[in-house]
Scaffold this motif. Sequence first.
Motif, mmCIF file in Angstrom:
data_model
loop_
_atom_site.group_PDB
_atom_site.id
_atom_site.type_symbol
_atom_site.label_atom_id
_atom_site.label_comp_id
_atom_site.label_asym_id
_atom_site.label_seq_id
_atom_site.Cartn_x
_atom_site.Cartn_y
_atom_site.Cartn_z
ATOM 1 N N VAL A 32 0.845 -1.189 0.000
ATOM 2 C CA VAL A 32 0.000 0.000 0.000
ATOM 3 C C VAL A 32 0.878 1.236 0.000
ATOM 4 C CG1 VAL A 32 -1.915 1.189 1.144
ATOM 5 C CG2 VAL A 32 -1.663 -1.288 1.399
ATOM 6 N N ALA A 33 0.625 2.146 -0.938
ATOM 7 C CA ALA A 33 1.422 3.373 -1.038
ATOM 8 C C ALA A 33 0.618 4.560 -0.520
ATOM 9 C CB ALA A 33 1.824 3.614 -2.488
ATOM 10 N N ASP A 34 1.175 5.249 0.449
ATOM 11 C CA ASP A 34 0.556 6.464 0.973
ATOM 12 C C ASP A 34 1.139 7.659 0.229
ATOM 13 O OD1 ASP A 34 -0.351 8.656 2.352
ATOM 14 O OD2 ASP A 34 0.610 8.144 4.261
ATOM 15 N N VAL A 35 0.356 8.169 -0.739
ATOM 16 C CA VAL A 35 0.757 9.378 -1.459
ATOM 17 C C VAL A 35 -0.199 10.527 -1.126
ATOM 18 C CG1 VAL A 35 2.051 8.345 -3.361
ATOM 19 C CG2 VAL A 35 -0.441 8.450 -3.505
ATOM 20 N N GLY A 36 -0.782 10.425 0.083
ATOM 21 C CA GLY A 36 -1.620 11.518 0.569
ATOM 22 C C GLY A 36 -3.107 11.267 0.501
ATOM 23 N N GLN A 37 -3.536 10.008 0.473
ATOM 24 C CA GLN A 37 -4.958 9.697 0.351
ATOM 25 C C GLN A 37 -5.767 9.921 1.619
ATOM 26 O OE1 GLN A 37 -2.276 7.742 -0.364
ATOM 27 N NE2 GLN A 37 -2.933 5.936 -1.490
ATOM 28 N N GLN A 38 -5.100 10.057 2.758
ATOM 29 C CA GLN A 38 -5.771 10.246 4.049
ATOM 30 C C GLN A 38 -6.697 9.070 4.358
ATOM 31 O OE1 GLN A 38 -7.652 14.124 3.862
ATOM 32 N NE2 GLN A 38 -5.727 15.170 4.204
ATOM 33 N N GLU A 39 -6.139 7.875 4.321
ATOM 34 C CA GLU A 39 -6.881 6.661 4.633
ATOM 35 C C GLU A 39 -6.524 6.177 6.038
ATOM 36 O OE1 GLU A 39 -9.060 5.253 2.702
ATOM 37 O OE2 GLU A 39 -8.633 5.876 0.633
ATOM 38 N N ASP A 40 -7.321 5.248 6.548
ATOM 39 C CA ASP A 40 -7.000 4.581 7.797
ATOM 40 C C ASP A 40 -6.148 3.373 7.438
ATOM 41 O OD1 ASP A 40 -6.921 3.042 10.138
ATOM 42 O OD2 ASP A 40 -8.890 3.753 10.795
ATOM 43 N N TRP A 41 -4.842 3.553 7.532
ATOM 44 C CA TRP A 41 -3.930 2.526 7.035
ATOM 45 C C TRP A 41 -4.007 1.241 7.863
ATOM 46 C CZ3 TRP A 41 -3.171 3.980 2.492
ATOM 47 C CH2 TRP A 41 -2.955 5.325 2.169
ATOM 48 N N ALA A 42 -4.310 1.363 9.137
ATOM 49 C CA ALA A 42 -4.443 0.167 9.972
ATOM 50 C C ALA A 42 -5.616 -0.683 9.507
ATOM 51 C CB ALA A 42 -4.621 0.562 11.437
ATOM 52 N N VAL A 43 -6.705 -0.034 9.139
ATOM 53 C CA VAL A 43 -7.884 -0.749 8.651
ATOM 54 C C VAL A 43 -7.592 -1.427 7.317
ATOM 55 C CG1 VAL A 43 -10.240 -0.451 7.756
ATOM 56 C CG2 VAL A 43 -9.544 0.701 9.876
ATOM 57 N N LYS A 45 -4.654 -2.335 6.176
ATOM 58 C CA LYS A 45 -3.726 -3.438 6.408
ATOM 59 C C LYS A 45 -4.467 -4.659 6.928
ATOM 60 C CE LYS A 45 0.568 -4.609 8.829
ATOM 61 N NZ LYS A 45 1.684 -4.090 9.684
ATOM 62 N N GLU A 46 -5.362 -4.445 7.883
ATOM 63 C CA GLU A 46 -6.131 -5.550 8.439
ATOM 64 C C GLU A 46 -7.013 -6.199 7.378
ATOM 65 O OE1 GLU A 46 -7.841 -8.392 10.715
ATOM 66 O OE2 GLU A 46 -6.078 -7.169 11.169
ATOM 67 N N LYS A 47 -7.589 -5.381 6.519
ATOM 68 C CA LYS A 47 -8.438 -5.903 5.442
ATOM 69 C C LYS A 47 -7.634 -6.774 4.492
ATOM 70 C CE LYS A 47 -11.426 -4.338 1.677
ATOM 71 N NZ LYS A 47 -12.006 -3.157 1.000
ATOM 72 N N ALA A 48 -6.420 -6.322 4.133
ATOM 73 C CA ALA A 48 -5.579 -7.101 3.223
ATOM 74 C C ALA A 48 -5.217 -8.452 3.834
ATOM 75 C CB ALA A 48 -4.319 -6.317 2.873
ATOM 76 N N LEU A 49 -4.885 -8.452 5.111
ATOM 77 C CA LEU A 49 -4.535 -9.700 5.789
ATOM 78 C C LEU A 49 -5.748 -10.630 5.858
ATOM 79 C CD1 LEU A 49 -2.358 -8.247 8.703
ATOM 80 C CD2 LEU A 49 -1.535 -9.620 6.765
ATOM 81 N N ARG A 50 -6.897 -10.051 6.129
ATOM 82 C CA ARG A 50 -8.126 -10.844 6.221
ATOM 83 C C ARG A 50 -8.535 -11.406 4.859
ATOM 84 N NH1 ARG A 50 -10.903 -7.213 8.477
ATOM 85 N NH2 ARG A 50 -12.302 -6.620 6.780
ATOM 86 N N THR A 51 -8.177 -10.695 3.793
ATOM 87 C CA THR A 51 -8.527 -11.149 2.452
ATOM 88 C C THR A 51 -7.563 -12.209 1.938
ATOM 89 O OG1 THR A 51 -9.417 -8.927 2.032
ATOM 90 C CG2 THR A 51 -9.146 -10.327 0.127
ATOM 91 N N GLY A 52 -6.407 -12.365 2.600
ATOM 92 C CA GLY A 52 -5.509 -13.440 2.200
ATOM 93 C C GLY A 52 -4.050 -13.083 2.027
ATOM 94 N N ALA A 53 -3.675 -11.830 2.268
ATOM 95 C CA ALA A 53 -2.265 -11.440 2.125
ATOM 96 C C ALA A 53 -1.429 -12.045 3.244
ATOM 97 C CB ALA A 53 -2.133 -9.926 2.151
ATOM 98 N N SER A 54 -0.218 -12.501 2.910
ATOM 99 C CA SER A 54 0.682 -13.057 3.922
ATOM 100 C C SER A 54 1.421 -11.961 4.666
ATOM 101 C CB SER A 54 1.695 -13.991 3.262
ATOM 102 O OG SER A 54 2.543 -13.254 2.370
ATOM 103 N N LYS A 55 1.546 -10.815 4.034
ATOM 104 C CA LYS A 55 2.284 -9.689 4.604
ATOM 105 C C LYS A 55 1.765 -8.417 3.935
ATOM 106 C CE LYS A 55 6.699 -10.334 5.161
ATOM 107 N NZ LYS A 55 8.174 -10.428 4.918
ATOM 108 N N VAL A 56 1.822 -7.312 4.663
ATOM 109 C CA VAL A 56 1.360 -6.037 4.106
ATOM 110 C C VAL A 56 2.406 -4.957 4.367
ATOM 111 C CG1 VAL A 56 -0.440 -4.270 4.089
ATOM 112 C CG2 VAL A 56 -1.049 -6.666 4.528
ATOM 113 N N TYR A 57 2.829 -4.282 3.318
ATOM 114 C CA TYR A 57 3.714 -3.122 3.425
ATOM 115 C C TYR A 57 2.866 -1.859 3.265
ATOM 116 C CZ TYR A 57 8.115 -5.771 2.823
ATOM 117 O OH TYR A 57 9.178 -6.615 2.976
#
Length: 400
Positions: A32-43, A45-57
């Motif tokens: 995930v690239a933060d280029v100023g989107q103002q997102e909840d990055w913790a959410v 990241k958790e979504k990516a892991l829950r969807t099946g990612a082994s690791k999240v950057y």
Amino acid sequence: MKIVLAYSGGLDTSVILAWLKEQYNAEIIAYVADVGQQEDWAVIKEKALRTGASKVYVEDLKREFVEEAVFPAIKANATYEYKYLLGTSLARPIIAKKQVEIALKEGADAVAHGATGKGNDQVRFELTYRALAPHLKIIAPWKEDNFFTSRSDLIDFAEKHGIPVPVTKSKPYSMDPNLYHISYEGGVLEDITRSYDSSMFLMGKDPFELDDQVEMVSVSFEKGIPVALNGKRMDPVKLLQEANTIAGRHGIGIVDIVENRLVGMKSRGVYETPGGTLLIEAHKALESITLERDTMHYKQMVEIKFAEMIYYGQWFHPLRVALQSFIDSTQEVVSGTVELKLYRGNCVVVGRASEQSLYDTNLSTFEAGSNYDQKDAKGFIKLFGLPMEVFARKNPWFKK
């Protein structure tokens, strides 16, 4: 197999993450690239892991984005087809570059993205991959035979697999925000006879809905780079954020354009680039007093090619790099301050000052006492027009 996916948490990449895991039986690393989107990055990241990612950057690229992409574009007054300030185009190579770095670090076999086969982003991602790591396999699900054919199908897949997505069938246009701009495309906006809905704007207000309010702002530059607003020096990220706030409240930088995509079709995009519009208008005004005529006119031709190469995803093309060197050399004298008046979508230059200014009232004044001898123009015009005069004597086409 190990795949690094450029992941946003939106509809496309959320579905793609699960689909890649199923289709390739692979380990998926979400990036995930933060280029100023103002997102909840913790959410996210958790979504990516829950969807099946082994690791999240989750990588904070805001400063890199501004310093390595946005400010070079401002130096070039980079604008595609008269209006588009290339907000999405500039972010993609920065995002893809970091994705390649992660893929190399993780020893991945492939990189993947969620861009469609109809748009420009596929080119921007893939040209960056090819330039920086040509050995990596590129997976673009939208271009594979066994992927879905529409975003409605993706919504159905997401619902079936319990993947939460921020898009519904009733409001399917997509948004792509970053620190420089927000783009709105697709869905209801594909009807080019229909006006945009001003309620969708997030960075500013529709100028047609504003009260009468004028605001003055000054922008200071050093060698073509904006360094201060209203006399206050700021770091690059803060400066762009503040420029967005100031210009956004006056409806500056809203563009509704039907543009020519690289792949050959026309598409409609609605863009908000408030701070970028303010900074580029100020930059143009400063160049008008610090660049001599031949350099300025030649740079204007270079700017068109430069913007086109950015739009076409050729950020890491050697010609784009060479053009940047030329542009940077012209900016050695572009230092000073510009004052602007903001009002209902208008960004009007009202003053400029620079120690490198070439504006000389003793030469340009119409009053007596000028250092300019008007008699000198007589011989200049005769010689300048001599080729036309000789041609006209032999070819009196103008008499027809």
